[in-house]
Motif scaffolding. Structure first.
Motif, PDB file in Angstrom:
ATOM      1  N   ASP A 186       5.165   4.261  20.934  1.00  0.00           N
ATOM      2  CA  ASP A 186       5.963   5.275  21.351  1.00  0.00           C
ATOM      3  C   ASP A 186       7.277   5.681  20.581  1.00  0.00           C
ATOM      4  OD1 ASP A 186       3.904   6.094  23.044  1.00  0.00           O
ATOM      5  OD2 ASP A 186       4.909   4.832  24.776  1.00  0.00           O
ATOM      6  N   GLU A 187       7.565   4.343  19.832  1.00  0.00           N
ATOM      7  CA  GLU A 187       8.870   4.633  19.309  1.00  0.00           C
ATOM      8  C   GLU A 187       8.906   5.169  17.602  1.00  0.00           C
ATOM      9  OE1 GLU A 187      11.118   0.833  21.195  1.00  0.00           O
ATOM     10  OE2 GLU A 187       9.663   0.638  19.788  1.00  0.00           O
ATOM     11  N   ILE A 188       7.551   5.742  17.232  1.00  0.00           N
ATOM     12  CA  ILE A 188       7.520   6.341  16.051  1.00  0.00           C
ATOM     13  C   ILE A 188       7.950   7.552  15.821  1.00  0.00           C
ATOM     14  CG2 ILE A 188       5.766   7.392  14.377  1.00  0.00           C
ATOM     15  CD1 ILE A 188       3.632   4.865  15.011  1.00  0.00           C
ATOM     16  N   ALA A 189       8.930   7.797  14.884  1.00  0.00           N
ATOM     17  CA  ALA A 189       9.587   9.313  14.943  1.00  0.00           C
ATOM     18  C   ALA A 189       8.775   9.923  13.505  1.00  0.00           C
ATOM     19  CB  ALA A 189      10.938   9.099  14.651  1.00  0.00           C
ATOM     20  N   GLY A 190       8.254   9.181  12.625  1.00  0.00           N
ATOM     21  CA  GLY A 190       7.436  10.008  11.521  1.00  0.00           C
ATOM     22  C   GLY A 190       6.442   9.279  10.800  1.00  0.00           C
ATOM     23  N   LYS A 191       5.337   9.621  10.674  1.00  0.00           N
ATOM     24  CA  LYS A 191       4.072   9.036   9.869  1.00  0.00           C
ATOM     25  C   LYS A 191       3.915   9.602   8.728  1.00  0.00           C
ATOM     26  CE  LYS A 191       1.392   8.826  14.442  1.00  0.00           C
ATOM     27  NZ  LYS A 191       0.328   9.085  15.100  1.00  0.00           N
ATOM     28  N   THR A 192       3.060   8.697   7.931  1.00  0.00           N
ATOM     29  CA  THR A 192       2.627   9.093   6.642  1.00  0.00           C
ATOM     30  C   THR A 192       1.397   8.505   6.346  1.00  0.00           C
ATOM     31  OG1 THR A 192       3.332   9.603   4.245  1.00  0.00           O
ATOM     32  CG2 THR A 192       3.363   7.264   5.116  1.00  0.00           C
ATOM     33  N   GLN A 193       0.685   9.098   5.578  1.00  0.00           N
ATOM     34  CA  GLN A 193      -0.812   8.656   5.495  1.00  0.00           C
ATOM     35  C   GLN A 193      -0.948   8.167   3.897  1.00  0.00           C
ATOM     36  OE1 GLN A 193      -3.214   9.600   7.972  1.00  0.00           O
ATOM     37  NE2 GLN A 193      -4.856   8.348   6.739  1.00  0.00           N
ATOM     38  N   TYR A 194      -1.311   6.879   3.843  1.00  0.00           N
ATOM     39  CA  TYR A 194      -1.831   6.290   2.655  1.00  0.00           C
ATOM     40  C   TYR A 194      -3.226   5.522   2.800  1.00  0.00           C
ATOM     41  CZ  TYR A 194      -1.138   4.348  -1.989  1.00  0.00           C
ATOM     42  OH  TYR A 194      -1.540   3.927  -3.372  1.00  0.00           O
ATOM     43  N   GLY A 195      -4.161   6.255   2.767  1.00  0.00           N
ATOM     44  CA  GLY A 195      -5.567   5.676   3.138  1.00  0.00           C
ATOM     45  C   GLY A 195      -5.641   5.464   4.623  1.00  0.00           C
ATOM     46  N   LEU A 196      -4.632   5.244   5.245  1.00  0.00           N
ATOM     47  CA  LEU A 196      -4.582   4.939   6.864  1.00  0.00           C
ATOM     48  C   LEU A 196      -3.148   5.395   7.215  1.00  0.00           C
ATOM     49  CD1 LEU A 196      -2.685   2.271   6.879  1.00  0.00           C
ATOM     50  CD2 LEU A 196      -4.556   1.040   6.440  1.00  0.00           C
ATOM     51  N   PRO A 197      -3.061   5.668   8.628  1.00  0.00           N
ATOM     52  CA  PRO A 197      -1.626   6.186   9.072  1.00  0.00           C
ATOM     53  C   PRO A 197      -0.716   5.095   9.291  1.00  0.00           C
ATOM     54  CG  PRO A 197      -3.103   6.106  10.876  1.00  0.00           C
ATOM     55  CD  PRO A 197      -4.095   5.673   9.567  1.00  0.00           C
ATOM     56  N   LEU A 198       0.594   5.202   8.721  1.00  0.00           N
ATOM     57  CA  LEU A 198       1.503   4.180   8.901  1.00  0.00           C
ATOM     58  C   LEU A 198       2.814   4.827   9.479  1.00  0.00           C
ATOM     59  CD1 LEU A 198       3.803   4.152   5.961  1.00  0.00           C
ATOM     60  CD2 LEU A 198       1.476   3.860   4.950  1.00  0.00           C
ATOM     61  N   ALA A 199       3.685   4.012   9.834  1.00  0.00           N
ATOM     62  CA  ALA A 199       5.152   4.417  10.539  1.00  0.00           C
ATOM     63  C   ALA A 199       5.913   4.800   9.169  1.00  0.00           C
ATOM     64  CB  ALA A 199       5.653   3.309  11.420  1.00  0.00           C
ATOM     65  N   ALA A 200       6.411   5.685   8.998  1.00  0.00           N
ATOM     66  CA  ALA A 200       7.346   6.333   8.063  1.00  0.00           C
ATOM     67  C   ALA A 200       8.970   6.150   8.690  1.00  0.00           C
ATOM     68  CB  ALA A 200       7.180   7.530   7.418  1.00  0.00           C
ATOM     69  N   ALA A 201       8.849   6.320   9.918  1.00  0.00           N
ATOM     70  CA  ALA A 201      10.212   6.194  10.626  1.00  0.00           C
ATOM     71  C   ALA A 201      10.095   5.929  11.971  1.00  0.00           C
ATOM     72  CB  ALA A 201      11.037   7.444  10.411  1.00  0.00           C
ATOM     73  N   MET A 202      10.905   5.071  12.554  1.00  0.00           N
ATOM     74  CA  MET A 202      11.114   4.630  13.977  1.00  0.00           C
ATOM     75  C   MET A 202      12.388   4.713  14.433  1.00  0.00           C
ATOM     76  SD  MET A 202       8.408   1.327  13.745  1.00  0.00           S
ATOM     77  CE  MET A 202       8.576   0.831  15.476  1.00  0.00           C
ATOM     78  N   GLY A 203      12.406   5.225  15.948  1.00  0.00           N
ATOM     79  CA  GLY A 203      13.603   5.138  16.472  1.00  0.00           C
ATOM     80  C   GLY A 203      13.651   4.709  17.809  1.00  0.00           C
ATOM     81  N   ARG A 204      14.847   4.169  18.406  1.00  0.00           N
ATOM     82  CA  ARG A 204      14.913   3.722  19.754  1.00  0.00           C
ATOM     83  C   ARG A 204      16.400   3.542  19.765  1.00  0.00           C
ATOM     84  NH1 ARG A 204      14.423  -2.065  20.997  1.00  0.00           N
ATOM     85  NH2 ARG A 204      12.194  -1.946  20.484  1.00  0.00           N
TER      86      ARG A 204
END
Length: 216
Positions: free
Chosen positions: A167-185
């Motif tokens: 739930d803390e992910i603020a941004g995602k990107t895709q490089y073969g699979l989804p990964l956290a590009a940014a997180m915030g709390r």
């Protein structure tokens, strides 16, 4: 604008980060802090980093920055982590046969599989993930202000934080699979990409950071 401390624990060239901050906040005092004492009184902390997580964690801890960072977070000081500066705030990394990190965020850091494929499954992707990639803004955050959803940022990394059950992910990107590009709390925001290398869009994120009051 006050004082912004860029924590220098011996990992990477920090001058590009400092130069970018000088550009977006010329009235601020930007300090490359090599000791907690040099970071005292800072209204914002920036945690950069490149290289292997074992060396980064050792350098960060040996410099005395771990208690400084945790005290700053507890006090509500705005904090930005970039690339390995994001990864050292996670719970554990698979790099270097497994390294415990600061556990500020409870997520793991994983290695891109050697058989990493594109979404279509027809092309083997290179590791590290290097270059420009789109970032999907998963939720609103003050650091996204004025940045179009789907904007491109610059990445260089071989390890990643999975973008699942988080739930803390603020941004995602895709490089073969989804990964956290940014997180915030709370008063902490971290990015896997390098805003200081991401042209005007990255500079806008840094400007948002220096104007941020630490509340999401």
């Amino acid at each position: 604008m006050g004082k912004i401390a860029v924590l220098d624990y011996g990992m990477g060239n920090l001058h590009s980060v400092a130069s970018a901050l000088d550009k977006v906040a010329p009235e601020a005092e930007v300090v490359l802090a090599q000791t907690p004492q040099q970071a005292q009184g800072a209204e914002r902390l920036l945690v950069p980093g490149v290289g292997a997580i074992r060396d980064c964690m050792a350098g960060f801890v040996d410099a005395g920055f771990a208690p400084l960072l945790k005290d700053a977070i507890a006090a509500g000081t705005p904090v930005l982590g970039i690339c390995v500066g994001m990864q050292i705030m996670m719970r554990h990394s698979e790099e270097n046969n497994g390294i415990d990190c600061l556990d500020i965020f409870p997520q793991p850091v994983k290695f891109f599989a050697s058989d990493l494929l594109t979404v279509k499954g027809s092309e083997r992707l290179k590791v590290p993930h290097m270059g420009w990639n789109k970032v999907q803004q998963v939720r609103e955050h003050p650091l996204w202000e004025g940045i179009e959803n789907g904007s491109r940022f610059y990445f260089v990394h071989s390890y990643y934080v999975p973008a699942i059950n988080n739930d803390e992910i603020a941004g995602k990107t895709q490089y073969g699979l989804p990964l956290a590009a940014a997180m915030g709390r709370g008063n902490v925001f971290v990015t896997q990409f390098h805003p200081e290398k991401s042209a005007d869009t990255g500079l806008r994120l840094l400007k948002n950071f220096v104007n941020w009051n630490g509340r999401a």
